[in-house]
Design a protein around this motif. Structure first.
Motif, PDB file in Angstrom:
ATOM      1  N   ALA A 175      72.806 -19.092 -62.934  1.00 56.30           N
ATOM      2  CA  ALA A 175      74.349 -19.535 -62.849  1.00 56.30           C
ATOM      3  C   ALA A 175      74.881 -18.681 -61.915  1.00 56.30           C
ATOM      4  N   THR A 176      74.765 -17.419 -61.898  1.00 55.87           N
ATOM      5  CA  THR A 176      75.429 -16.411 -60.864  1.00 55.87           C
ATOM      6  C   THR A 176      74.761 -16.474 -59.422  1.00 55.87           C
ATOM      7  N   TRP A 177      73.777 -16.968 -59.322  1.00 54.60           N
ATOM      8  CA  TRP A 177      72.844 -17.273 -57.945  1.00 54.60           C
ATOM      9  C   TRP A 177      72.451 -15.793 -57.697  1.00 54.60           C
ATOM     10  N   ASN A 178      71.950 -15.001 -58.512  1.00 53.20           N
ATOM     11  CA  ASN A 178      71.581 -13.570 -58.432  1.00 53.20           C
ATOM     12  C   ASN A 178      70.185 -13.576 -58.529  1.00 53.20           C
ATOM     13  N   GLY A 179      69.359 -13.182 -57.240  1.00 52.32           N
ATOM     14  CA  GLY A 179      68.175 -13.292 -57.324  1.00 52.32           C
ATOM     15  C   GLY A 179      67.523 -12.090 -57.885  1.00 52.32           C
ATOM     16  N   THR A 180      67.920 -10.900 -57.696  1.00 56.58           N
ATOM     17  CA  THR A 180      67.334  -9.860 -58.374  1.00 56.58           C
ATOM     18  C   THR A 180      67.184 -10.144 -59.857  1.00 56.58           C
ATOM     19  N   VAL A 181      68.305 -10.699 -60.554  1.00 55.54           N
ATOM     20  CA  VAL A 181      68.319 -10.939 -62.164  1.00 55.54           C
ATOM     21  C   VAL A 181      67.436 -11.952 -62.302  1.00 55.54           C
ATOM     22  N   PHE A 182      67.556 -13.106 -61.591  1.00 58.48           N
ATOM     23  CA  PHE A 182      66.763 -14.104 -61.805  1.00 58.48           C
ATOM     24  C   PHE A 182      65.185 -13.829 -61.756  1.00 58.48           C
TER      25      PHE A 182
END
Length: 511
Positions: free
Chosen positions: A180-187
């Protein structure tokens, strides 16, 4: 001849007292029943995912645990493990469909909740699930052992389901947050954690099922091709787990090496209050806080050398040292007191200690010679004479320290080095070089609290004297000459050097 070796006796005892008491067909039917797709499974997955993502956004462990109570993920993943043990391709497909389909649905549902939520910050609960480590693997392993044993012995229930969901549902919710946040590190970090836990639980459940006698004979619907396909699938699933284990093992050993290196340098009387390794930086960044009775000026270099020798690669070491008493247990008492007061070594203390260390380095003095005004965030130090250095070099050093210490007013007092000449252009005004020289002289005069004598042509010298007066510097024209030259006025021997404007400096705290 009957086989009577210890190994065979143990196997015979296991078959008689463990495997023989398990109702394999009944357990297998119950596992298959719980492993499929249903409306109840879909509904409970959505509710569990929703509660989990809200708990993560609020950084509330209690809410995250509440989500585990209604999570239905135990059924499909235990069913997948048993299907792998019995080599039942149909049940593997059925359980995998339910688990993967439910997980994808949960990810999308969590992503939708994050999109409409006003809270979209990476909380500590979210960050904790973006980089799997050895403890995450152990959680998944113990969860799988508990779930498999309870299922085999007919004791499966909510509490065991919570153990399974603990390893799966939070990473699924974090994947949705990253999407949802487009955060690759988290994803990708949470996806790696999910895959690691998923493979660990499924394979552990399969091994437990095999140990308790669940094998291909319980599922006649198999072919050689299906067996090969299952083995290939297991091998492919093991690849990310192997890569994760390799990295996790290195990080685990690196943490041990770092702690040992710090302990070796400071000795048994010191205590490590905090130690962190940042594996994302290159080289690895090692930061530590040590409570020690003796300050060691070369600790960073020694720890760096010891760690590099043990780990096989270098690290950027930064150690904050705080002095404690030398009596028995003084370091332990200081550590307990720090924990009880939620950290007496506060962030402010760490900031001041880092500033003092940096100023001591650039000024070439001991840390005890640095004056710090904590309340007004001012620091002052008198620099030693650097051979061949001009005033501009000291001014540059001060600017660099101030640039990395936002919010602080830094005063680096230079030695009374010769002042530069002030050059003029054709319009009887200082040119670019002259303006720079004038600025350096004003800066140095403010730091030293000294007056300046000006020599040169009347008009030009008067211009310079006026510039000094405007800046609050006492200056006097003392003679003529072809160029404007500056020198320090002889100070009154009874005078006291001026302090930094507005500051009431106090010595830096002992470290």
């Amino acid at each position: 001849m009957a086989e009577t070796g210890p190994h065979h006796v143990l196997l015979a005892w296991w078959r008689t007292h463990a495997i023989a008491q398990v109702e394999h067909q009944a357990v297998n039917e119950r596992v298959h029943e719980d492993a499929g797709w249903s409306q109840r499974y879909l509904f409970n997955t959505a509710m569990s995912a929703g509660i989990a993502i809200l708990g993560l956004l609020l950084s509330s462990p209690a809410v995250v645990i509440g989500a585990m109570l209604i999570s239905p993920l135990m059924g499909p993943i235990i069913g997948l493990g048993f299907a792998l043990a019995t080599a039942d391709a149909h049940q593997i497909k059925r359980a995998s469909t339910a688990l993967i389909g439910g997980s994808v649905f949960a990810v999308l549902f969590c992503a939708l909740l994050v999109l409409v939520s006003p809270l979209q910050n990476v909380t500590t609960e979210i960050a904790a699930r973006t980089r799997p480590n050895l403890f995450d693997l152990l959680i998944a392993l113990f969860s799988a052992l508990a779930g498999s044993y309870a299922t085999i012995r007919g004791r499966a229930g909510t509490i065991v389901g919570v153990a399974i969901a603990t390893a799966l549902m939070p990473p699924i919710a974090v994947i949705g947050f990253g999407l949802a946040t487009w955060n690759g590190t988290v994803f990708f970090g949470s996806l790696l954690l999910f895959v690691t836990n998923f493979v660990t639980i499924a394979l552990t459940a399969a091994v437990m099922a095999r140990i308790y006698g669940f094998g291909p004979t319980l599922s006649p619907h198999q072919t050689a091709f299906q067996s090969i396909a299952i083995l290939v699938t297991l091998a492919l699933l093991a690849v990310p787990l192997g890569l994760s284990l390799r990295r996790i093992a290195f990080e685990n050993f690196a943490n041990s090496y770092a702690r040992q290196a710090v302990s070796d340098v400071f000795g048994s009387q010191a205590r490590i209050s905090q130690l962190d390794l940042d594996f994302r930086s290159s080289p690895i960044k090692l930061t530590a806080t040590v409570l020690t009775p003796t300050y060691r000026a070369d600790a960073n270099r020694k720890v760096e050398r010891t760690f590099a020798k043990a780990a096989g690669q270098g690290a950027a070491v930064s150690i904050e040292q705080y002095r404690v008493g030398t009596g028995p247990g003084a370091a332990e008492a200081a550590a307990l007191q720090a924990a009880a007061s939620q950290g007496s070594v506060s962030s402010v203390d760490a900031e001041v200690a880092e500033l003092v260390e940096r100023l001591a380095l650039v000024a070439g003095v001991d840390q005890g010679q640095i004056m710090v005004d904590r309340d007004n965030k001012r620091a002052r130090v008198a620099a030693t004479l650097l051979p061949g250095a001009q005033l501009s070099a000291y001014h540059l050093l001060e600017s660099r320290v101030a640039g990395v210490e936002p919010g602080w007013t830094i005063a680096l007092v230079p030695p009374a080095a010769p002042l530069p000449d002030v050059s003029f252009g054709d319009d009887d005004a200082p040119d670019a070089a002259g303006r720079a020289a004038l600025g350096e002289a004003i800066w140095a005069a403010k730091r030293l609290g000294l007056a300046i004598e000006v020599r040169g042509p009347i008009a030009q010298a008067t211009t310079v004297v006026q510039a000094f007066a405007k800046a609050g510097i006492a200056a006097t024209r003392v003679g003529g000459g072809r160029t404007v030259t500056l020198r320090w006025a002889v100070p009154d021997p009874t005078a006291t050097p001026l302090p930094a404007p507005g500051a009431t400096p106090t010595p830096a705290p002992p470290r």
